[in-house]
Design an enzyme around this catalytic site. Structure first.
Site: not given
Length: 361
Positions: A120, A143, A151
Site C-alpha cells: 500500500g 504479497e 494490488d
C-alpha cells in the site's frame, strides 16, 4: 465520509505552508502501515486541495526513520479474513479509488519514497507525478509471501516495467533500491536521503522543477541490469512451473536464488499473480487494472493461504506457512480463474478518465 476518531486522524498529519500541502503518514511504530481511516483522510485532503488555488504542490512523506509506508495493516486483514467480515472489501474499495485519484491528480504530487515502501505504500506513492527515491529506498510488492496478490495498482506498474523485470519482482516479492526502481518505472528521481527535509521545505516557496534541479543526483548502480538477460528469458515462460525450471537451469547464482524464493511463496498466489500481470498488459488504463485487482483481492480474502501467510509472517512469525495447495502442480487453471470471476453488484467501478496528461509544474 471519514468517521475517523481524533486518534486515527493523528495517523495522517495534514498541513499547508506557502504554495505546498503536506501529508505525513504518522504510525512510525507500525512503519506507517495504512488503515482505512488513513486512506479516507488522504483522499479527503486531496479532494479539498485540488480546488484550493493556494495549494500548488502536494507532498507525501512518512514519519520516523524506517520508511514511507510498509503497506496495508495486514493484522486487520487477517482478522477480517478469519471472521468473514466486510471491512477489508470496504477498505480496498476506497484505497483503490485513492490510488486512481493520485494517478490523475491535477497538481504535482511529490512522493518522498525514502526507506521502506511496500504494498500500500507503493499505492500512495508510485502513482504520483514526482516520485523521489534515496539510497535508503527499498521498494517492493511482497504479497505472494503472505498468500496475497499485488494490488493498489501494483500489477499495472509492474506490467509496464521493461521486459520481464516486473514479473520477477511481482512473483518473488524482491525489494529494489533506487536505481532499479528508476529502471522499472516505479520512481522518477534520485535524491540523497539527507537532502529530503530541505527539498520538502523549499517546495513551500518554489515550483517543483526549480527545487528538483537543486537536488537530483545520479543514484548508485543497481542490480537488475546485469540480470536482464536471464530474467527476460526465464519469466517469458507460460507457467510458474516452467519459470522455476528455467531459473534452475540458469548458471547465474541469482537465478537459482530466485527459483528457491519462488518455491517458498504461496503457489496459488504466484500463479494468480502471473495471470494478473499478463491480463493487466491488455486491460489498458490503471482504472481497469484496479477493477481487476479488486476481484482478485476479494477472492484472496476467502483463500486459506491469506490467513495462513499472515499468520506465519506477521502473527506467529514462525516463517513456515503451510500453503494449500502446497505445490504449483496442484494449482489448476480453474483455481486461478476463480480469482477473476465477476463480482456482480460488488464490482469496483472506477470512472473512465482521460489518459494522464503532463502535470504543469
Amino acid at each position: 465520509m471519514n468517521h475517523s476518531s481524533p486518534e486515527e486522524n493523528d495517523h495522517v498529519l495534514l498541513r499547508t505552508e506557502g504554495r505546498a500541502a503536506y501529508i505525513t503518514l504518522n504510525r512510525p511504530k507500525a512503519l506507517n502501515a495504512l488503515t482505512h481511516p488513513m486512506a479516507l483522510r488522504i483522499d479527503g485532503a486531496l479532494t479539498a486541495w485540488a480546488d484550493d488555488p493556494r495549494v500548488e504542490t502536494v507532498v507525501i512523506e512518512g514519519a520516523g526513520e524506517r520508511g514511507l509506508c510498509a503497506g496495508g495493516d495486514v493484522r486487520d486483514i487477517h482478522h477480517d479474513a478469519k471472521t468473514g467480515g466486510a471491512a477489508s472489501a470496504d477498505f480496498w474499495r476506497d484505497e483503490y479509488r485513492l490510488n486512481a485519484r493520485i494517478a490523475r491528480y491535477s497538481k504535482p504530487y511529490v512522493a518522498l519514497m525514502d526507506g521502506i515502501v511496500m504494498g500500500g505504500g507503493v499505492g500512495v506513492s508510485a502513482h504520483g507525478s514526482v516520485r523521489i527515491v534515496t539510497e535508503r529506498s527499498r521498494v517492493a510488492m511482497p504479497e505472494t509471501g503472505i498468500g496475497f496478490v499485488p494490488d493498489v495498482g501494483g500489477t499495472y506498474l509492474l506490467a509496464l516495467a521493461p521486459g520481464e523485470l516486473g514479473t520477477h519482482l511481482a512473483l518473488t516479492g524482491a525489494a529494489v533500491g533506487a536505481a532499479d526502481a528508476l529502471l522499472c518505472g516505479l520512481a522518477d528521481h534520485f535524491v540523497p536521503s539527507a537532502a529530503l527535509p530541505a527539498l520538502a521545505r523549499e517546495l513551500a516557496a518554489d515550483p517543483v522543477h526549480t527545487v528538483l534541479e537543486r537536488y537530483v543526483e545520479q543514484p548508485p548502480p543497481g542490480e537488475l541490469p546485469a540480470a536482464r538477460e536471464w530474467i527476460d528469458r526465464c519469466y517469458t515462460a507460460e507457467s510458474a512451473e516452467e519459470i522455476v525450471a528455467r531459473l534452475h537451469a540458469t548458471d547465474a547464482p541469482a537465478a537459482k536464488r530466485a527459483a528457491a524464493t519462488l518455491l517458498t511463496k504461496s503457489p496459488t498466489a504466484v500463479k494468480v499473480t502471473l495471470a494478473a500481470l499478463r491480463r493487466a498488459r491488455r486491460l489498458g488504463p490503471l482504472e481497469r487494472v484496479l477493477e481487476q485487482e479488486y476481484r482478485v483481492s476479494l477472492a484472496a480474502l476467502s483463500s486459506p493461504d491469506l490467513v495462513e501467510g499472515i499468520r506465519a509472517q506477521v502473527i506467529d512469525k514462525d516463517r513456515d506457512p503451510q500453503w494449500s495447495p502446497g505445490t504449483f502442480e496442484a494449482v489448476g487453471p480453474a483455481d486461478v480463474e476463480r480469482f477473476f470471476a465477476p463480482l456482480g453488484d460488488r464490482e469496483l467501478r472506477l470512472a473512465e478518465t482521460a489518459p494522464s496528461t503532463e502535470v504543469a509544474w
